[in-house]
Write an enzyme that holds these catalytic residues in place. Sequence first.
Site, PDB file in Angstrom:
ATOM      1  N   THR A 246       0.810  -1.214   0.000  1.00  0.00           N
ATOM      2  CA  THR A 246       0.000   0.000   0.000  1.00  0.00           C
ATOM      3  C   THR A 246       0.846   1.268   0.000  1.00  0.00           C
ATOM      4  OG1 THR A 246      -1.508   1.310   1.381  1.00  0.00           O
ATOM      5  CG2 THR A 246      -0.099  -0.223   2.530  1.00  0.00           C
TER       6      THR A 246
ATOM      7  N   TYR B 211      -1.685   0.734  10.286  1.00  0.00           N
ATOM      8  CA  TYR B 211      -1.915  -0.046   9.065  1.00  0.00           C
ATOM      9  C   TYR B 211      -0.673  -0.003   8.173  1.00  0.00           C
ATOM     10  CZ  TYR B 211      -3.473  -0.994   4.306  1.00  0.00           C
ATOM     11  OH  TYR B 211      -3.565  -1.461   3.024  1.00  0.00           O
TER      12      TYR B 211
END
Length: 339
Positions: free
Chosen positions: A126, A150
């Site tokens: 990501t 995250y």
Amino acid sequence: MTKQEQKNILVTGGAGYVGSHCAKALAKAGYAPVVFDNFSTGHRDFVRWGPVIEGDVRDAVALKDAVAQTRPIAVMHFAALSLVGQSVEQPDLYKQVNCGGTRNLLDAMTTSEFSGNVPPLVFSSTAAIFGEPDVDLIDEAAGKKPGNPYGETKLACEEMIQASGVDHGLRSACLRYFNAAGADPDEEIGEHHNPETHLIPIILDAALGRRDGIRIFGNDYATADGTAVRDYIHVSDLARAHVAALDHLLKDGKSLALNLGTGTGASVREVIDAASRVTGSTIPTTDAARRAGDPPRLVADPSLAYKLLSWQAVRSDIETIVTDAWAWHRKRFTPEITS
Ligand code: UDP
């Protein structure tokens, strides 16, 4: 080993949004996806292109069994938690699922069974690993300073994967998505989370009257219209990138880490305007405070992916993304109108 087994690709998280689109692309490319998913956020009806093994990546034994049973020629690893806000509230859970799950998978893949012939891995990473780099276009050399748990867990996973390359000869492709968006152009699968936090499905819910409108998180960013800019990349373009990375690794190509986006950003207001045009609806908006951890602008420099994989986005202009998302969204949530 049958011919079919020789092309097995184990797809963890293959019932989720990006994972299911990749499973479909794999099947179309002649591979045999075998999904491993616990259906915590994935959808049973998104598993259409091969068998499923129900299991949790935190369960090391279940993953070992899945690898032993599937004997994959390669693995794609999507199973993870991916909400920034939730990661701030529950960082330990993110460590357990994202880091623990990846550790278990790497252990299962590098056991002696494969005796020096570890299957290659395509990893779902990501843009969140970069945090807020102070550059217009984020390339692979940009500093990696994740701004939330995250992003931290995904960066830790990339590091574990690289270490497995050194220790066990694992070859891998870490693909950092910017904002995955859109839906399968055949309208078979699309974006649906519960609860929904993502911009485009929320806007489309408002267009369908399933919610009153959309809150714009921040109108005072230093961007052209004051709203945050993101690089929206069509999920089908992402799926093609995964297959291209897999083909590269299966031809003995070197490990890769690539930023996947378009190189062009769209602001929250531009996405809302595109959705108004596509749906023919006025989308009611209210201005709200910035969402914690949201950078003003995140746009990829995708040139390395083009150079190494000849991959580039072909379906990711915002109008096409919203058109494909809208077609699937209407079909999913108002089947009586679209059937
Ligand atoms: N956003 C918004 N209202 C919403 C949901 C999202 O203004 O109800 C904004 C969000 O602040 C970000 C952009 O839309 O700037 C994309 O958010 P999304 O959650 O879709 O993806 P993220 O960038 O968090 O991965």
